[in-house]
Write a protein that holds these residues in place. Structure first.
Motif, mmCIF file in Angstrom:
data_model
loop_
_atom_site.group_PDB
_atom_site.id
_atom_site.type_symbol
_atom_site.label_atom_id
_atom_site.label_comp_id
_atom_site.label_asym_id
_atom_site.label_seq_id
_atom_site.Cartn_x
_atom_site.Cartn_y
_atom_site.Cartn_z
ATOM 1 N N MET A 144 35.134 5.331 -34.531
ATOM 2 C CA MET A 144 35.404 5.318 -33.092
ATOM 3 C C MET A 144 36.090 6.622 -32.693
ATOM 4 S SD MET A 144 38.813 3.109 -32.367
ATOM 5 C CE MET A 144 40.387 3.598 -33.044
ATOM 6 N N LYS A 145 36.111 6.874 -31.369
ATOM 7 C CA LYS A 145 36.718 8.116 -30.883
ATOM 8 C C LYS A 145 38.112 7.867 -30.312
ATOM 9 C CE LYS A 145 32.376 10.276 -29.891
ATOM 10 N NZ LYS A 145 31.213 10.000 -29.092
ATOM 11 N N VAL A 146 38.978 8.856 -30.513
ATOM 12 C CA VAL A 146 40.317 8.810 -29.916
ATOM 13 C C VAL A 146 40.645 10.215 -29.397
ATOM 14 C CG1 VAL A 146 41.080 7.065 -31.594
ATOM 15 C CG2 VAL A 146 41.637 9.445 -32.002
ATOM 16 N N ALA A 147 41.526 10.278 -28.399
ATOM 17 C CA ALA A 147 42.029 11.585 -27.945
ATOM 18 C C ALA A 147 43.330 11.853 -28.680
ATOM 19 C CB ALA A 147 42.270 11.563 -26.442
ATOM 20 N N GLN A 148 43.481 13.080 -29.130
ATOM 21 C CA GLN A 148 44.671 13.415 -29.913
ATOM 22 C C GLN A 148 45.045 14.872 -29.678
ATOM 23 O OE1 GLN A 148 44.779 12.417 -34.171
ATOM 24 N NE2 GLN A 148 44.453 14.553 -34.630
ATOM 25 N N PHE A 149 46.350 15.180 -29.842
ATOM 26 C CA PHE A 149 46.758 16.587 -29.808
ATOM 27 C C PHE A 149 47.652 16.865 -31.011
ATOM 28 C CE2 PHE A 149 51.152 16.436 -27.920
ATOM 29 C CZ PHE A 149 51.202 15.073 -27.668
ATOM 30 N N SER A 150 47.496 18.077 -31.578
ATOM 31 C CA SER A 150 48.204 18.414 -32.821
ATOM 32 C C SER A 150 49.325 19.412 -32.593
ATOM 33 C CB SER A 150 47.236 19.011 -33.844
ATOM 34 O OG SER A 150 46.201 18.107 -34.065
ATOM 35 N N SER A 151 49.327 20.023 -31.396
ATOM 36 C CA SER A 151 50.455 20.905 -31.064
ATOM 37 C C SER A 151 50.654 20.803 -29.559
ATOM 38 C CB SER A 151 50.151 22.352 -31.462
ATOM 39 O OG SER A 151 49.006 22.802 -30.780
ATOM 40 N N THR A 152 51.881 21.093 -29.104
ATOM 41 C CA THR A 152 52.127 21.030 -27.665
ATOM 42 C C THR A 152 51.614 22.305 -27.012
ATOM 43 O OG1 THR A 152 54.343 21.871 -28.034
ATOM 44 C CG2 THR A 152 54.151 19.499 -27.791
ATOM 45 N N GLY A 153 51.268 22.181 -25.735
ATOM 46 C CA GLY A 153 50.734 23.342 -25.018
ATOM 47 C C GLY A 153 49.985 22.883 -23.790
ATOM 48 N N LYS A 154 49.242 23.809 -23.193
ATOM 49 C CA LYS A 154 48.449 23.467 -22.010
ATOM 50 C C LYS A 154 47.447 22.382 -22.409
ATOM 51 C CE LYS A 154 46.244 26.217 -18.354
ATOM 52 N NZ LYS A 154 46.786 25.603 -17.211
ATOM 53 N N ALA A 155 47.411 21.312 -21.611
ATOM 54 C CA ALA A 155 46.679 20.111 -22.044
ATOM 55 C C ALA A 155 45.243 20.399 -22.486
ATOM 56 C CB ALA A 155 46.710 19.075 -20.938
ATOM 57 N N GLU A 156 44.487 21.162 -21.659
ATOM 58 C CA GLU A 156 43.065 21.344 -22.001
ATOM 59 C C GLU A 156 42.868 22.191 -23.257
ATOM 60 O OE1 GLU A 156 44.276 22.503 -19.001
ATOM 61 O OE2 GLU A 156 43.309 24.385 -18.445
ATOM 62 N N ASN A 157 43.905 22.937 -23.642
ATOM 63 C CA ASN A 157 43.769 23.761 -24.851
ATOM 64 C C ASN A 157 44.034 22.960 -26.119
ATOM 65 O OD1 ASN A 157 43.294 25.889 -23.193
ATOM 66 N ND2 ASN A 157 45.360 26.713 -23.303
ATOM 67 N N VAL A 158 44.923 21.975 -26.042
ATOM 68 C CA VAL A 158 45.361 21.336 -27.290
ATOM 69 C C VAL A 158 44.804 19.926 -27.497
ATOM 70 C CG1 VAL A 158 47.461 22.717 -27.475
ATOM 71 C CG2 VAL A 158 47.561 20.539 -26.271
ATOM 72 N N ILE A 159 44.317 19.289 -26.449
ATOM 73 C CA ILE A 159 43.808 17.930 -26.631
ATOM 74 C C ILE A 159 42.367 17.985 -27.123
ATOM 75 C CG2 ILE A 159 42.904 17.547 -24.284
ATOM 76 C CD1 ILE A 159 44.333 14.706 -24.679
ATOM 77 N N GLU A 160 42.002 17.000 -27.934
ATOM 78 C CA GLU A 160 40.610 16.944 -28.407
ATOM 79 C C GLU A 160 40.210 15.496 -28.640
ATOM 80 O OE1 GLU A 160 40.523 19.238 -31.973
ATOM 81 O OE2 GLU A 160 42.247 18.204 -32.833
ATOM 82 N N SER A 161 38.912 15.276 -28.585
ATOM 83 C CA SER A 161 38.382 13.949 -28.904
ATOM 84 C C SER A 161 37.913 14.001 -30.351
ATOM 85 C CB SER A 161 37.213 13.642 -27.963
ATOM 86 O OG SER A 161 36.538 12.499 -28.408
ATOM 87 N N ILE A 162 38.459 13.120 -31.192
ATOM 88 C CA ILE A 162 38.077 13.169 -32.609
ATOM 89 C C ILE A 162 37.546 11.801 -33.062
ATOM 90 C CG2 ILE A 162 39.712 15.005 -33.227
ATOM 91 C CD1 ILE A 162 41.395 12.677 -34.541
ATOM 92 N N GLU A 163 36.787 11.841 -34.137
ATOM 93 C CA GLU A 163 36.221 10.613 -34.723
ATOM 94 C C GLU A 163 37.203 10.098 -35.784
ATOM 95 O OE1 GLU A 163 33.402 7.851 -34.525
ATOM 96 O OE2 GLU A 163 32.996 9.745 -33.480
ATOM 97 N N VAL A 164 37.556 8.807 -35.728
ATOM 98 C CA VAL A 164 38.424 8.209 -36.761
ATOM 99 C C VAL A 164 37.749 6.929 -37.262
ATOM 100 C CG1 VAL A 164 40.568 9.142 -35.757
ATOM 101 C CG2 VAL A 164 39.772 6.869 -35.075
ATOM 102 N N PRO A 165 38.178 6.392 -38.420
ATOM 103 C CA PRO A 165 37.527 5.175 -38.917
ATOM 104 C C PRO A 165 37.678 4.009 -37.937
ATOM 105 C CG PRO A 165 38.920 6.175 -40.605
ATOM 106 C CD PRO A 165 39.182 6.920 -39.347
ATOM 107 N N ASN A 166 36.695 3.124 -37.912
ATOM 108 C CA ASN A 166 36.780 1.935 -37.050
ATOM 109 C C ASN A 166 37.957 1.072 -37.463
ATOM 110 O OD1 ASN A 166 34.624 2.656 -35.545
ATOM 111 N ND2 ASN A 166 33.147 1.427 -36.717
ATOM 112 N N LEU A 167 38.456 0.268 -36.549
ATOM 113 C CA LEU A 167 39.616 -0.584 -36.836
ATOM 114 C C LEU A 167 39.187 -1.804 -37.641
ATOM 115 C CD1 LEU A 167 41.283 -0.350 -33.315
ATOM 116 C CD2 LEU A 167 42.173 0.587 -35.462
#
Ligand SMILES: NC(=O)c1ccc[n+]([C@@H]2O[C@H](COP(=O)([O-])OP(=O)(O)OC[C@H]3O[C@@H](n4cnc5c(N)ncnc54)[C@H](OP(=O)(O)O)[C@@H]3O)[C@@H](O)[C@H]2O)c1
Length: 327
Positions: free
Chosen positions: A1-24
């Motif tokens: 499934m997909k989740v939105a995640q950010f790995s560092s702080t900063g301008k939102a559109e630069n640091v946020i991404e949609s990533i694939e993670v295992p299903n629950l």
């Protein structure tokens, strides 16, 4: 499934991404698995990504203060929820396709209400409701003043105040919003100016204004304070200007104004569950009758999260930006 995640702080559109993670996995005994149907992007989400919010998450972090979901599967001891129910989770990290929520963190809602509107129930209407009801004993005919009046919170304040017979003075930074806000119940709509207090005095025939609700901070507090009656309250709940609040000694000493802050999060932690449930059922009913309504400008799916957060930070939107993680 997909989740939105950010790995560092900063301008939102630069640091946020949609990533694939295992299903629950399947839900535990007391858990409910839900599909997330819609989640609005709020200024607090952007502030969290930028590192300026009251809670600093450990990175990488998921986010999203609110959503509305549909039950997919319930744990063996769960009662009161079934597949297909529409539910409001009270926890965070909602910008995901699916999530597991313990049943005591879920509120069952009617299934015949507009999903986008319901997705905005948890934060802004509750903020407006608590600020109007928990700080100053406002009676029918009393006046309040607020800024950022066309925001989601601002519009909820106008509508909830109207229901209680409380009169509102609304400050906006775009004059063209005047009629729109009057149509939903605003009594007075003004733009900020150095003459604000005189304008308010004229337009209210010198009425006592008992509460100022502020989302901007900075020097507008000085002008809001000048509009208030002695011993009134200024309730600051946002920092849209990014500037520290300015208040004068004349206002604190001679007018004896009380300046305090509002944050929904501790309110939800300290309120009894029964009171929380009662508040959300009341607000959901108002949404079902269109008595609470916030325009939506655009919806995005999770893959377009960068575009969505960029869009949500635009000046002069006509409504909220909503993510629909499951299309
Ligand atoms: N303390 C709490 O618990 C709590 C809970 C909910 C919300 N909030 C705060 O409430 C505020 C409004 O949130 P929302 O979701 O209702 O907002 P929203 O619907 O996304 O709208 C944003 C509003 O902010 C205005 N704005 C942005 N920057 C501004 C500035 N520098 N000066 C004046 N106005 C500005 C926009 O005006 P234009 O339309 O003219 O662009 C618009 O009215 C935010 O600060 C948010 O963090 C706090």
């Amino acid at each position: 499934m997909k989740v939105a995640q950010f790995s560092s702080t900063g301008k939102a559109e630069n640091v946020i991404e949609s990533i694939e993670v295992p299903n629950l996995p399947d839900p535990d005994n007391n858990e409910v698995l839900i599909d997330v149907l819609a989640c609005p992007i709020n200024p607090a989400d952007l502030l969290t990504i930028e590192g300026g919010y009251g809670v600093k998450p450990n990175l990488p972090a998921r986010l999203g203060a609110e959503c509305i979901g549909k039950v997919v599967k319930v744990g063996s001891s769960v009662q009161g929820f079934k597949k297909g129910d529409i539910v409001l989770p009270l926890d965070r990290e909602n910008w995901v396709q699916q999530k597991l929520v313990t049943q005591d963190n879920l509120i069952l809602l009617p299934s015949n209400i507009d999903i986008n509107q319901l997705s905005m129930l948890k934060v802004n209407p509750a903020t407006a409701y608590l600020m109007l009801n928990k700080y100053v004993n406002l009676k029918t005919g009393d006046w309040i003043i607020q800024d950022a009046a066309n925001s989601g919170v601002g519009q909820s304040i106008i509508r909830l105040a109207k229901i209680k017979g409380i009169k509102t003075i609304n400050i906006v930074r775009r004059k063209e919003l005047t009629q729109e806000l009057k149509n939903i119940g605003a009594d007075i709509v003004l733009q900020d100016s150095k003459d604000l207090a005189e304008e308010v005095k004229d337009l209210t025939n010198g009425a006592d204004v008992k509460l100022a609700i502020d989302a901007i901070g900075g020097d507008i507090i000085l002008r809001l304070g000048n509009c208030l009656a002695d011993e009134s309250t200024i309730l600051n709940y946002g920092l849209l200007s990014g500037k520290n609040i300015e208040i004068s000694a004349y206002q604190t000493v001679f007018k004896r104004l009380l300046l305090t802050g509002f944050w929904l999060s501790p309110w939800l932690q300290k309120m009894e569950r029964a009171e929380i449930f009662k508040m959300y059922h009341y607000l959901a009913e108002l949404i079902s009758k269109n008595s609470l309504y916030v325009p939506v400008e655009k919806t995005y799916n999770l893959d377009d999260i960068k575009m969505a957060v960029k869009h949500s930070s635009n000046y002069s939107r006509s409504g909220k930006i909503i993510i629909t993680p499951n299309g």
